[in-house]
Scaffold this active site. Structure first.
Site, PDB file in Angstrom:
ATOM      1  CG  ASP A  19      -2.233   0.672   1.035  1.00  0.00           C
ATOM      2  OD1 ASP A  19      -2.325   1.496   0.106  1.00  0.00           O
ATOM      3  OD2 ASP A  19      -3.158   0.399   1.805  1.00  0.00           O
ATOM      4  CG  ASP A  43      -9.347   2.556  -0.293  1.00  0.00           C
ATOM      5  OD1 ASP A  43      -8.922   1.402  -0.488  1.00  0.00           O
ATOM      6  OD2 ASP A  43      -8.719   3.416   0.354  1.00  0.00           O
TER       7      ASP A  43
HETATM    8  C1  GLA Z   1      -5.737   1.904   2.301  1.00  0.00           C
HETATM    9  C2  GLA Z   1      -6.169   0.734   1.451  1.00  0.00           C
HETATM   10  C3  GLA Z   1      -7.224  -0.072   2.173  1.00  0.00           C
HETATM   11  C4  GLA Z   1      -6.673  -0.550   3.493  1.00  0.00           C
HETATM   12  C5  GLA Z   1      -6.182   0.627   4.314  1.00  0.00           C
HETATM   13  C6  GLA Z   1      -5.457   0.166   5.556  1.00  0.00           C
HETATM   14  O1  GLA Z   1      -6.742   2.832   2.434  1.00  0.00           O
HETATM   15  O2  GLA Z   1      -6.608   1.171   0.211  1.00  0.00           O
HETATM   16  O3  GLA Z   1      -7.630  -1.150   1.369  1.00  0.00           O
HETATM   17  O4  GLA Z   1      -5.636  -1.458   3.252  1.00  0.00           O
HETATM   18  O5  GLA Z   1      -5.289   1.435   3.568  1.00  0.00           O
HETATM   19  O6  GLA Z   1      -4.986   1.212   6.309  1.00  0.00           O
END
Ligand code: GLA
Length: 733
Positions: A476, A546
């Site tokens: 990420d 997301d």
């Molecule tokens: C980001 C990702 C999510 C999740 C969060 C965790 O927003 O896109 O899918 O993994 O971080 O903090």
């Protein structure tokens, strides 16, 4: 032959397209043609009358019908009477910045080399030759090497550019582009893919006016706000008719795209590194290589263009061995628990997933340091045993004992101020001396321009993967970068940081994916904030957004599909009411939408009723049988979800035998006809059987007449239909 050279004429041919350049009598490399094959030199089109206020090069003497300002140039240098957007800019030690690039020779390599430290397309069979054309400045020994490859079957031209400084002084490279494409026809529209967090890659189509249409990212990543890809299309081009050019960068950092319409209604497209965040000191004898750009042309609309890019990505960009392998259906605990979990809870979720036939359990954020919220512990990549109730290796074993794979979330590039890593190495953070650095999601950015940091991260994560038998990594990146300053770099090199940061990310990704070819890597940047060709080189799949709301997802996945293959689109079923929009959609609809991607779940399955769990089990089973068709078939956008209440798409296997049609209707109105969708990609005179009803149709009927969607009344219905192509004999009665 993909490359042919006839005197001063250079032609690159793919199955359906021709790309042509020619060196003229002054040594200027003119761009002659990019479009359908013509079977001849297109130099007869390259003539101009005298145009006022278009100056001439000194060596054209009194000739008034020759100006760089009018001509289609292959790589526009600026400063020598071409007043249009230049592709590069350097500053010489005397402060001048003009370049006068003249043809200096060419070379044909019998294969396609990689680009050092950068992602680039490849040909595993080593059958794709490279054309290298060299230009040289008329005054200084500064060389610009233009690299071209024609991927014949995919109708893609790969381009990159390298500059070589053979002077004995340092040059300032202040703009450097991967491609410059001059097109004589100004009557084009631009399609670009803009957005924001949780709403990425939304298509916008605009007519091109005079002047420059520009978009870029200065965020240190390719961004949610604008994808590094663009389409130029003739007016009225639709999915299956009309001429269009697509271009995308294999780059994940700050970039820019400029589309300029000049006084003669000609178009220039320039794509490359974003110029306000790029200032490179090019030492004597040093070279600098641009990121690679891919170009493709279709005269049969957007779907052919997309198929070409999808094939290109699948065959020649995504290097992971997973690209054509079945991929696991996953369960991710993020939206199920957020930071609030322990080992027992995770195992319960894994158990319920196992019952549904899910293959991979992914432990998301919150397992390390003291991470109980997004304010702390990034950088402290050791497990929080107290929270988990067991060592990480034990959790991994418990998952493996259930015949499931074990996956882990990491965010290598970031650090929390409240972390041991930051306390030990404050100098590893991007931080401008004397200023207080800006935060985003409470986090600071590690200096991946510093090789020591990259080495530390490599050691940390390779150990983590090895010691815990990790099968999958979600990498990420949860903030845009600001405060570009590296304590590692000297003052005069700070302008290199944005690009050096990306080189560090690529090096880390390269080392980890090379060392662990059997680990499936999924990229993520707050969803799809770095969903681009550069990251796909390393990671075969990317968390698309997301936003898991089924309705929004059809739009996000629609925009994503113009360039990127469906096998790269991370897509999950999540809980309702949806956590991003509050909308309630049926499990069926959520499943239908998530199937157009890598498929998984992101909810607490233990909270579902036995009937719902059975529905999940069936979805997983259905998806597993359909995955080869979804991953390797041709994808058709059957509706534009921005224009209609209906999202519909289909997959047709490459052999044409299997067809999958999926649709979602957002809103039903009373007393209206059944929605009708026309399929594409079928053979007109062949019969197709619908699997659930046994009804048969000719391809012509399905494409011209279409299908009526008998969707139940009410909002939020969806349908998945399968067809098989029948033998001619079977269908004749
Ligand atoms: C980001 C990702 C999510 C999740 C969060 C965790 O927003 O896109 O899918 O993994 O971080 O903090």
């Amino acid at each position: 032959m993909p490359i042919s050279i006839d005197g001063n004429l250079f032609s690159l041919s793919t199955q359906d397209t021709l790309y042509q350049m020619q060196v003229d009598e002054y040594g200027i490399l003119n761009h002659l043609w990019y479009g359908p094959k013509t079977g001849m030199s297109m130099s007869y089109l390259n003539q101009y009358p005298e145009i006022s206020f278009s100056g001439s090069l000194a060596d054209t003497g009194t000739r008034r019908d020759y100006s760089l300002n009018d001509r289609p140039l292959e790589y526009a240098e600026g400063g020598m009477t071409d007043y249009r957007t230049p592709a590069l800019r350097i500053v010489h030690p005397d402060g001048s910045s003009a370049l006068d690039l003249r043809y200096a020779g060419y070379e044909v390599l019998n294969h396609k080399p990689g680009i050092a430290h950068l992602p680039a397309s490849f040909d595993r069979s080593l059958q794709t030759p490279t054309l290298k054309i060299t230009l040289k400045d008329a005054l200084y020994p500064i060389f610009v090497h233009l690299y071209y490859n024609a991927f014949e079957k995919e109708n893609v031209i790969a381009r990159s550019v390298e500059i070589e400084n053979n002077t004995d002084h340092i040059l300032s490279l202040d703009k450097f582009s991967s491609l410059c494409l001059d097109l004589p026809d100004g009557d084009l529209e631009v399609l670009h893919f803009h957005g924001r967090h949780a709403m990425e890659r939304l298509k916008e189509r605009l007519p091109l006016g005079f002047g420059t249409f520009r978009f870029e990212s200065r965020r240190g990543n390719s961004s949610h706000q604008h994808n590094p890809a663009v389409i130029l299309a003739a007016p009225h081009t639709d999915e299956s008719h009309g001429a269009c050019y697509g271009a995308c960068l294999l780059y994940s950092g700050c970039y820019q795209v400029e589309v300029q319409k000049d006084q003669l209604e000609q178009i220039r497209l320039v794509m490359g590194l974003e110029e306000s965040t790029f200032h490179w000191k090019l030492k004597p004898q040093a070279t600098f290589h641009s990121p690679e750009a891919l170009l493709s042309y279709s005269n049969q609309g957007f779907e052919k263009l997309s198929h070409q890019f999808h094939d290109m990505f699948r065959e020649h960009v995504i290097r992971s061995t997973f690209v054509h392998r079945p991929r696991p259906v996953l369960i991710n605990n993020w939206e199920a628990t957020y930071f609030d979990f322990n080992g027992q809870k995770l195992i319960e979720i894994a158990d319920s997933a196992k019952e549904c036939g899910i293959d991979l359990f992914v432990l998301d954020d919150g397992w390390f340091g003291n991470r109980n919220s997004d304010t702390e512990s990034l950088g402290d990549w050791h497990v929080n045993e107290e929270k988990l109730g067991m060592p990480l290796a034990d959790l991994s074993k418990a998952i493996h004992d259930r015949q499931m794979q074990f996956g882990l979330w990491i965010e290598p590039e970031m650090v929390s101020e409240d972390s041991d890593l930051f306390r030990t190495h404050p100098e590893w953070v991007l931080w401008i001396p004397g200023r207080y650095p800006s935060r985003s999601r409470h986090q600071l950015v590690l200096d991946l321009g510093n090789p020591e940091v990259v080495e530390y991260l490599y050691q940390t994560f390779s150990k983590l993967i090895r010691e815990n038998s990790v099968d999958y990594i979600k990498w990420d990146m949860n903030r845009s970068i600001s405060d570009f300053y590296s304590s590692y770099l000297p003052e005069q090199r700070q302008g290199e940081l944005a690009h050096r940061y990306m080189l560090g990310v690529y090096e880390l990704a390269d080392r980890l994916t090379t060392e662990f070819p059997e680990v499936l890597f999924e990229g993520c940047a707050g969803g799809g904030g770095r969903f681009d060709g550069g990251m796909l080189y390393y990671f075969p799949q990317y968390w698309c957004s997301d936003n898991t709301d089924a309705h929004c997802r059809t739009q996000i996945q629609y925009g994503t599909s113009f360039f990127y293959p469906i096998s790269s689109v991370g897509s999950h079923v999540s809980a309702v009411p949806n956590h991003q929009t509050g909308r309630v959609t049926s499990l069926k609809t959520r499943g239908t939408v998530a199937m157009a991607g890598t498929f998984g779940y992101e909810l607490d399955l233990t909270l579902l009723s036995p009937e719902q769990r059975e529905e999940v089990r069936q979805q997983v089973q259905t998806y597993k049988t359909l995955q080869p068709l979804i991953f390797d078939g041709d994808y058709y956008r059957l509706s534009d979800p921005f224009d209609h209440d209906l999202a519909a798409w289909s997959f047709v296997s490459k052999d044409g035998l299997q067809i999958l049609v999926q649709s979602v209707i957002y809103e039903q109105k009373p007393n209206v006809r059944f929605p009708r969708i026309q399929l594409r990609g079928l053979k007109r005179d062949v019969w197709y059987k619908q699997l659930d009803t046994g009804n048969v149709y000719t391809g012509a009927a399905l494409m011209d007449g279409g299908l009526l969607l008998d969707l139940p009344q009410g909002t939020d219905s969806s349908q998945t239909l399968q067809f098989v192509r029948m033998d001619q004999e079977e269908t004749s009665e």
